[in-house]
Motif scaffolding. Structure first.
Motif, PDB file in Angstrom:
ATOM      1  N   GLN A  35     -31.845 102.158   7.428  1.00 27.86           N
ATOM      2  CA  GLN A  35     -32.633 102.969   6.437  1.00 27.86           C
ATOM      3  C   GLN A  35     -31.644 103.817   5.757  1.00 27.86           C
ATOM      4  OE1 GLN A  35     -36.173 104.574   7.755  1.00 27.86           O
ATOM      5  NE2 GLN A  35     -36.794 105.476   5.971  1.00 27.86           N
ATOM      6  N   GLU A  36     -31.727 104.263   4.711  1.00 25.28           N
ATOM      7  CA  GLU A  36     -31.019 105.230   3.818  1.00 25.28           C
ATOM      8  C   GLU A  36     -31.921 106.385   3.826  1.00 25.28           C
ATOM      9  OE1 GLU A  36     -29.305 106.184  -0.458  1.00 25.28           O
ATOM     10  OE2 GLU A  36     -29.191 103.945   0.263  1.00 25.28           O
ATOM     11  N   ILE A  37     -31.481 107.576   4.223  1.00 28.05           N
ATOM     12  CA  ILE A  37     -32.097 108.678   4.514  1.00 28.05           C
ATOM     13  C   ILE A  37     -31.616 109.649   3.370  1.00 28.05           C
ATOM     14  CG2 ILE A  37     -33.109 110.606   5.800  1.00 28.05           C
ATOM     15  CD1 ILE A  37     -31.982 108.839   7.881  1.00 28.05           C
ATOM     16  N   PRO A  38     -32.084 109.483   1.815  1.00 27.86           N
ATOM     17  CA  PRO A  38     -31.486 110.145   0.885  1.00 27.86           C
ATOM     18  C   PRO A  38     -31.761 111.827   0.915  1.00 27.86           C
ATOM     19  CG  PRO A  38     -33.265 108.855   0.195  1.00 27.86           C
ATOM     20  CD  PRO A  38     -33.050 108.500   1.749  1.00 27.86           C
ATOM     21  N   GLU A  39     -32.885 112.235   1.460  1.00 26.07           N
ATOM     22  CA  GLU A  39     -33.050 113.636   1.437  1.00 26.07           C
ATOM     23  C   GLU A  39     -32.042 114.241   2.423  1.00 26.07           C
ATOM     24  OE1 GLU A  39     -35.952 111.705   4.158  1.00 26.07           O
ATOM     25  OE2 GLU A  39     -35.414 111.375   2.041  1.00 26.07           O
ATOM     26  N   ARG A  40     -31.461 113.652   3.213  1.00 31.66           N
ATOM     27  CA  ARG A  40     -30.550 114.071   4.213  1.00 31.66           C
ATOM     28  C   ARG A  40     -28.976 113.719   3.761  1.00 31.66           C
ATOM     29  NH1 ARG A  40     -32.287 113.214  10.245  1.00 31.66           N
ATOM     30  NH2 ARG A  40     -30.291 114.431  10.275  1.00 31.66           N
ATOM     31  N   HIS A  41     -28.863 112.812   2.955  1.00 29.53           N
ATOM     32  CA  HIS A  41     -27.714 112.407   2.577  1.00 29.53           C
ATOM     33  C   HIS A  41     -27.346 111.597   3.812  1.00 29.53           C
ATOM     34  CE1 HIS A  41     -27.957 114.356  -1.255  1.00 29.53           C
ATOM     35  NE2 HIS A  41     -28.099 115.447  -0.608  1.00 29.53           N
ATOM     36  N   LYS A  42     -27.990 110.989   4.674  1.00 30.29           N
ATOM     37  CA  LYS A  42     -27.545 110.080   5.767  1.00 30.29           C
ATOM     38  C   LYS A  42     -27.836 108.677   5.594  1.00 30.29           C
ATOM     39  CE  LYS A  42     -26.728 114.136   8.274  1.00 30.29           C
ATOM     40  NZ  LYS A  42     -25.559 114.554   8.199  1.00 30.29           N
ATOM     41  N   CYS A  43     -27.376 108.092   6.475  1.00 33.32           N
ATOM     42  CA  CYS A  43     -27.858 106.584   6.673  1.00 33.32           C
ATOM     43  C   CYS A  43     -27.922 106.141   7.931  1.00 33.32           C
ATOM     44  CB  CYS A  43     -26.724 105.687   5.821  1.00 33.32           C
ATOM     45  SG  CYS A  43     -27.101 104.049   5.532  1.00 33.32           S
TER      46      CYS A  43
ATOM     47  N   TRP B  86     -25.423 108.828  10.098  1.00 36.41           N
ATOM     48  CA  TRP B  86     -24.114 109.379   9.551  1.00 36.41           C
ATOM     49  C   TRP B  86     -24.254 109.699   8.254  1.00 36.41           C
ATOM     50  CZ3 TRP B  86     -21.005 110.317  13.344  1.00 36.41           C
ATOM     51  CH2 TRP B  86     -19.509 110.897  13.020  1.00 36.41           C
ATOM     52  N   PRO B  87     -23.418 110.612   7.821  1.00 41.04           N
ATOM     53  CA  PRO B  87     -23.388 110.807   6.292  1.00 41.04           C
ATOM     54  C   PRO B  87     -23.084 109.652   5.451  1.00 41.04           C
ATOM     55  CG  PRO B  87     -22.114 112.612   7.468  1.00 41.04           C
ATOM     56  CD  PRO B  87     -22.441 111.429   8.671  1.00 41.04           C
ATOM     57  N   ILE B  88     -23.847 109.385   4.596  1.00 42.03           N
ATOM     58  CA  ILE B  88     -23.883 108.021   3.689  1.00 42.03           C
ATOM     59  C   ILE B  88     -22.436 107.934   3.055  1.00 42.03           C
ATOM     60  CG2 ILE B  88     -24.934 109.050   1.649  1.00 42.03           C
ATOM     61  CD1 ILE B  88     -26.599 106.415   1.594  1.00 42.03           C
ATOM     62  N   GLN B  89     -21.978 109.015   2.517  1.00 44.54           N
ATOM     63  CA  GLN B  89     -20.859 109.005   1.710  1.00 44.54           C
ATOM     64  C   GLN B  89     -19.546 108.390   2.624  1.00 44.54           C
ATOM     65  OE1 GLN B  89     -22.153 111.878   2.650  1.00 44.54           O
ATOM     66  NE2 GLN B  89     -20.465 113.283   3.339  1.00 44.54           N
ATOM     67  N   ALA B  90     -19.661 108.284   3.780  1.00 43.91           N
ATOM     68  CA  ALA B  90     -18.740 107.836   4.892  1.00 43.91           C
ATOM     69  C   ALA B  90     -18.621 106.061   4.706  1.00 43.91           C
ATOM     70  CB  ALA B  90     -18.871 108.300   6.135  1.00 43.91           C
ATOM     71  N   PHE B  91     -19.773 105.874   4.267  1.00 48.30           N
ATOM     72  CA  PHE B  91     -19.732 104.329   4.348  1.00 48.30           C
ATOM     73  C   PHE B  91     -19.300 103.573   3.062  1.00 48.30           C
ATOM     74  CE2 PHE B  91     -22.904 105.497   7.691  1.00 48.30           C
ATOM     75  CZ  PHE B  91     -22.510 104.710   8.736  1.00 48.30           C
ATOM     76  N   SER B  92     -18.873 102.413   3.143  1.00 42.66           N
ATOM     77  CA  SER B  92     -18.567 101.626   2.166  1.00 42.66           C
ATOM     78  C   SER B  92     -19.317 100.156   2.266  1.00 42.66           C
ATOM     79  CB  SER B  92     -17.168 101.196   1.801  1.00 42.66           C
ATOM     80  OG  SER B  92     -16.302 102.328   1.850  1.00 42.66           O
TER      81      SER B  92
END
Length: 126
Positions: free
Chosen positions: A32-40, A69-75
């Protein structure tokens, strides 16, 4: 591997993503993506080490704990990148001679390295 995605992009449940650091790469399934926390929230599948070599080492992480983990770290991971590893893991080609505790230790060490890199990067931005 693609460059890291921006936090505005969306991952879908069950999508395979990667988290690269130096010559290792964690592949995980998006829960699940957790957009309000910018996490995945992801479920680790395997850790590939020495990914730039002819025969990388691959460790199954199916028994590892989930990770937020912070979503921006994933590709997003390409099918052509992941399928050979998954096929090999399923056929036991990459059967690890290491015990599960050692594999967990490798995973934890990888996560600690990535975390330290993120902390250094955020301090440099300030």
């Amino acid at each position: 591997m693609l460059d890291n995605v921006s936090s505005s992009s969306c991952f879908k449940s069950h999508q395979i993503v990667s988290l690269a650091h130096q010559n290792s790469c964690l592949y995980a399934e998006v829960i699940q993506e957790i957009p309000e926390r910018h996490k995945c929230w992801v479920r680790p599948l395997f850790l590939a080490v020495d990914i730039y070599s002819v025969s990388p080492q691959v460790y199954s992480l199916r028994s590892a704990s989930d990770l937020v983990w912070p979503i921006q770290a994933f590709s997003p991971a390409f099918d052509t990148e992941v399928i050979p590893f998954l096929t090999a893991l399923e056929s036991s080609q990459f059967e690890s001679s290491e015990n599960p505790q050692t594999v967990r230790s490798r995973f934890n060490h990888f996560i600690q390295q990535v975390w330290q890199k993120e902390q250094i990067a955020s301090k440099e931005e300030q």
